[in-house]
Design a protein around this motif. Sequence first.
Motif, PDB file in Angstrom:
ATOM      1  N   HIS A   1      83.481  79.041  39.011  1.00  0.00           N
ATOM      2  CA  HIS A   1      83.800  79.925  38.261  1.00  0.00           C
ATOM      3  C   HIS A   1      85.328  79.750  37.482  1.00  0.00           C
ATOM      4  O   HIS A   1      85.505  79.785  38.391  1.00  0.00           O
ATOM      5  CB  HIS A   1      83.637  81.448  39.348  1.00  0.00           C
ATOM      6  CG  HIS A   1      81.220  81.120  39.753  1.00  0.00           C
ATOM      7  ND1 HIS A   1      81.272  81.721  39.122  1.00  0.00           N
ATOM      8  CD2 HIS A   1      81.421  81.016  40.819  1.00  0.00           C
ATOM      9  CE1 HIS A   1      79.177  82.129  39.367  1.00  0.00           C
ATOM     10  NE2 HIS A   1      79.971  80.747  40.101  1.00  0.00           N
ATOM     11  N   ALA A   2      85.507  80.820  36.285  1.00  0.00           N
ATOM     12  CA  ALA A   2      86.674  80.528  36.138  1.00  0.00           C
ATOM     13  C   ALA A   2      87.677  82.322  37.264  1.00  0.00           C
ATOM     14  O   ALA A   2      88.807  82.292  37.453  1.00  0.00           O
ATOM     15  CB  ALA A   2      87.002  81.186  35.025  1.00  0.00           C
ATOM     16  N   PRO A   3      86.469  83.586  37.391  1.00  0.00           N
ATOM     17  CA  PRO A   3      87.446  84.839  37.129  1.00  0.00           C
ATOM     18  C   PRO A   3      87.869  84.904  39.419  1.00  0.00           C
ATOM     19  O   PRO A   3      87.494  84.189  39.687  1.00  0.00           O
ATOM     20  CB  PRO A   3      86.532  85.665  37.584  1.00  0.00           C
ATOM     21  CG  PRO A   3      84.854  85.592  36.515  1.00  0.00           C
ATOM     22  CD  PRO A   3      85.054  84.356  36.944  1.00  0.00           C
ATOM     23  N   LEU A   4      89.099  85.009  39.131  1.00  0.00           N
ATOM     24  CA  LEU A   4      89.880  85.099  40.208  1.00  0.00           C
ATOM     25  C   LEU A   4      88.782  85.758  41.867  1.00  0.00           C
ATOM     26  O   LEU A   4      89.732  85.379  42.587  1.00  0.00           O
ATOM     27  CB  LEU A   4      91.207  85.560  40.172  1.00  0.00           C
ATOM     28  CG  LEU A   4      92.369  85.149  38.754  1.00  0.00           C
ATOM     29  CD1 LEU A   4      93.194  85.632  39.509  1.00  0.00           C
ATOM     30  CD2 LEU A   4      92.349  83.974  39.462  1.00  0.00           C
ATOM     31  N   LEU A   5      88.399  87.274  41.607  1.00  0.00           N
ATOM     32  CA  LEU A   5      87.901  87.563  42.893  1.00  0.00           C
ATOM     33  C   LEU A   5      86.670  86.426  42.941  1.00  0.00           C
ATOM     34  O   LEU A   5      86.268  86.307  44.312  1.00  0.00           O
ATOM     35  CB  LEU A   5      86.913  88.702  42.211  1.00  0.00           C
ATOM     36  CG  LEU A   5      86.213  90.055  43.365  1.00  0.00           C
ATOM     37  CD1 LEU A   5      87.346  89.893  44.641  1.00  0.00           C
ATOM     38  CD2 LEU A   5      86.001  91.000  42.864  1.00  0.00           C
TER      39      LEU A   5
ATOM     40  N   ILE B   1      86.080  84.848  46.479  1.00  0.00           N
ATOM     41  CA  ILE B   1      85.130  85.168  47.688  1.00  0.00           C
ATOM     42  C   ILE B   1      84.338  83.666  48.346  1.00  0.00           C
ATOM     43  O   ILE B   1      84.540  82.958  49.137  1.00  0.00           O
ATOM     44  CB  ILE B   1      84.414  85.427  47.079  1.00  0.00           C
ATOM     45  CG1 ILE B   1      84.768  87.186  46.473  1.00  0.00           C
ATOM     46  CG2 ILE B   1      82.505  85.325  47.467  1.00  0.00           C
ATOM     47  CD1 ILE B   1      83.247  88.098  45.891  1.00  0.00           C
ATOM     48  N   ALA B   2      84.559  82.464  47.028  1.00  0.00           N
ATOM     49  CA  ALA B   2      83.921  81.312  47.301  1.00  0.00           C
ATOM     50  C   ALA B   2      84.866  80.658  48.759  1.00  0.00           C
ATOM     51  O   ALA B   2      84.400  79.764  49.419  1.00  0.00           O
ATOM     52  CB  ALA B   2      84.314  80.219  45.767  1.00  0.00           C
ATOM     53  N   ILE B   3      86.599  80.701  48.321  1.00  0.00           N
ATOM     54  CA  ILE B   3      87.697  80.688  48.889  1.00  0.00           C
ATOM     55  C   ILE B   3      86.841  81.120  50.253  1.00  0.00           C
ATOM     56  O   ILE B   3      87.118  79.698  52.054  1.00  0.00           O
ATOM     57  CB  ILE B   3      89.272  80.166  49.179  1.00  0.00           C
ATOM     58  CG1 ILE B   3      88.906  79.945  48.086  1.00  0.00           C
ATOM     59  CG2 ILE B   3      90.191  80.523  50.667  1.00  0.00           C
ATOM     60  CD1 ILE B   3      90.639  80.028  47.473  1.00  0.00           C
TER      61      ILE B   3
ATOM     62  N   GLU C   1      88.453  86.631  32.601  1.00  0.00           N
ATOM     63  CA  GLU C   1      88.713  85.459  33.588  1.00  0.00           C
ATOM     64  C   GLU C   1      88.755  86.788  35.287  1.00  0.00           C
ATOM     65  O   GLU C   1      88.831  86.598  35.825  1.00  0.00           O
ATOM     66  CB  GLU C   1      90.295  85.294  33.753  1.00  0.00           C
ATOM     67  CG  GLU C   1      90.067  83.945  33.144  1.00  0.00           C
ATOM     68  CD  GLU C   1      91.419  82.822  33.391  1.00  0.00           C
ATOM     69  OE1 GLU C   1      92.052  83.095  34.126  1.00  0.00           O
ATOM     70  OE2 GLU C   1      91.463  82.028  32.346  1.00  0.00           O
ATOM     71  N   ARG C   2      88.007  88.021  34.459  1.00  0.00           N
ATOM     72  CA  ARG C   2      88.272  88.843  35.698  1.00  0.00           C
ATOM     73  C   ARG C   2      86.644  89.001  36.115  1.00  0.00           C
ATOM     74  O   ARG C   2      85.922  88.994  35.727  1.00  0.00           O
ATOM     75  CB  ARG C   2      88.166  90.333  34.734  1.00  0.00           C
ATOM     76  CG  ARG C   2      89.907  90.778  34.411  1.00  0.00           C
ATOM     77  CD  ARG C   2      90.113  91.798  33.807  1.00  0.00           C
ATOM     78  NE  ARG C   2      91.369  92.119  33.643  1.00  0.00           N
ATOM     79  CZ  ARG C   2      92.048  93.220  32.088  1.00  0.00           C
ATOM     80  NH1 ARG C   2      91.163  94.226  32.233  1.00  0.00           N
ATOM     81  NH2 ARG C   2      92.868  92.687  32.554  1.00  0.00           N
TER      82      ARG C   2
ATOM     83  N   LEU D   1      79.033  75.169  49.250  1.00  0.00           N
ATOM     84  CA  LEU D   1      78.292  75.596  48.430  1.00  0.00           C
ATOM     85  C   LEU D   1      79.700  76.779  48.084  1.00  0.00           C
ATOM     86  O   LEU D   1      79.993  77.208  46.483  1.00  0.00           O
ATOM     87  CB  LEU D   1      78.048  77.396  48.868  1.00  0.00           C
ATOM     88  CG  LEU D   1      77.329  78.449  48.453  1.00  0.00           C
ATOM     89  CD1 LEU D   1      76.277  78.068  46.966  1.00  0.00           C
ATOM     90  CD2 LEU D   1      76.972  79.056  49.126  1.00  0.00           C
ATOM     91  N   GLY D   2      80.772  77.091  48.862  1.00  0.00           N
ATOM     92  CA  GLY D   2      82.209  77.082  48.135  1.00  0.00           C
ATOM     93  C   GLY D   2      82.727  75.979  47.660  1.00  0.00           C
ATOM     94  O   GLY D   2      83.229  77.083  46.720  1.00  0.00           O
ATOM     95  N   LEU D   3      82.872  74.831  47.746  1.00  0.00           N
ATOM     96  CA  LEU D   3      83.403  74.902  46.975  1.00  0.00           C
ATOM     97  C   LEU D   3      83.163  74.542  45.331  1.00  0.00           C
ATOM     98  O   LEU D   3      83.865  74.766  44.504  1.00  0.00           O
ATOM     99  CB  LEU D   3      83.485  73.031  47.459  1.00  0.00           C
ATOM    100  CG  LEU D   3      83.981  71.408  46.610  1.00  0.00           C
ATOM    101  CD1 LEU D   3      85.792  72.130  46.741  1.00  0.00           C
ATOM    102  CD2 LEU D   3      84.108  70.568  47.194  1.00  0.00           C
ATOM    103  N   TRP D   4      81.719  74.259  45.949  1.00  0.00           N
ATOM    104  CA  TRP D   4      81.662  74.386  44.398  1.00  0.00           C
ATOM    105  C   TRP D   4      81.468  75.715  43.320  1.00  0.00           C
ATOM    106  O   TRP D   4      81.611  75.626  42.046  1.00  0.00           O
ATOM    107  CB  TRP D   4      79.594  74.452  44.448  1.00  0.00           C
ATOM    108  CG  TRP D   4      78.928  74.248  42.992  1.00  0.00           C
ATOM    109  CD1 TRP D   4      77.994  73.470  42.045  1.00  0.00           C
ATOM    110  CD2 TRP D   4      78.122  75.228  42.246  1.00  0.00           C
ATOM    111  NE1 TRP D   4      77.961  74.410  40.909  1.00  0.00           N
ATOM    112  CE2 TRP D   4      77.617  75.316  41.413  1.00  0.00           C
ATOM    113  CE3 TRP D   4      77.802  76.820  43.540  1.00  0.00           C
ATOM    114  CZ2 TRP D   4      76.760  76.395  40.797  1.00  0.00           C
ATOM    115  CZ3 TRP D   4      77.410  78.032  42.233  1.00  0.00           C
ATOM    116  CH2 TRP D   4      76.456  77.523  40.964  1.00  0.00           C
ATOM    117  N   ALA D   5      81.619  76.964  43.980  1.00  0.00           N
ATOM    118  CA  ALA D   5      81.265  77.988  43.282  1.00  0.00           C
ATOM    119  C   ALA D   5      83.623  78.400  42.957  1.00  0.00           C
ATOM    120  O   ALA D   5      83.496  79.176  41.820  1.00  0.00           O
ATOM    121  CB  ALA D   5      81.334  79.543  44.276  1.00  0.00           C
TER     122      ALA D   5
END
Length: 97
Positions: free
Chosen positions: A25-29, A33-35, A96-97, A17-21
Amino acid sequence: MSTQLLYGGAGIALCVLGLWAFLVHAPLLRKLIAINIMGSGVFHLLIALAERDGAPPDPVPHALVLTGIVVAVSATALALVFGRRLDEQGGVPEDER
């Protein structure tokens, strides 16, 4: 269902799930969260691998998970500070925010 299988399956699901997100997703935040979600999955896998049949669990993976949690919180705080500074300097495009 054993506890080891439950923690292992949850760890794999969180990593995927984290790798997919992270990739979608483009926004850095959201990437941050995915990491963190992928890190939680790794912690689950380490705890699942620490369990032994009939014997007490191995304490080394537990110590690694505790250390990893501290490092993850520190790295997340540092990444948030860098993202905030980048945002203040206008380095992140609006989409990208």
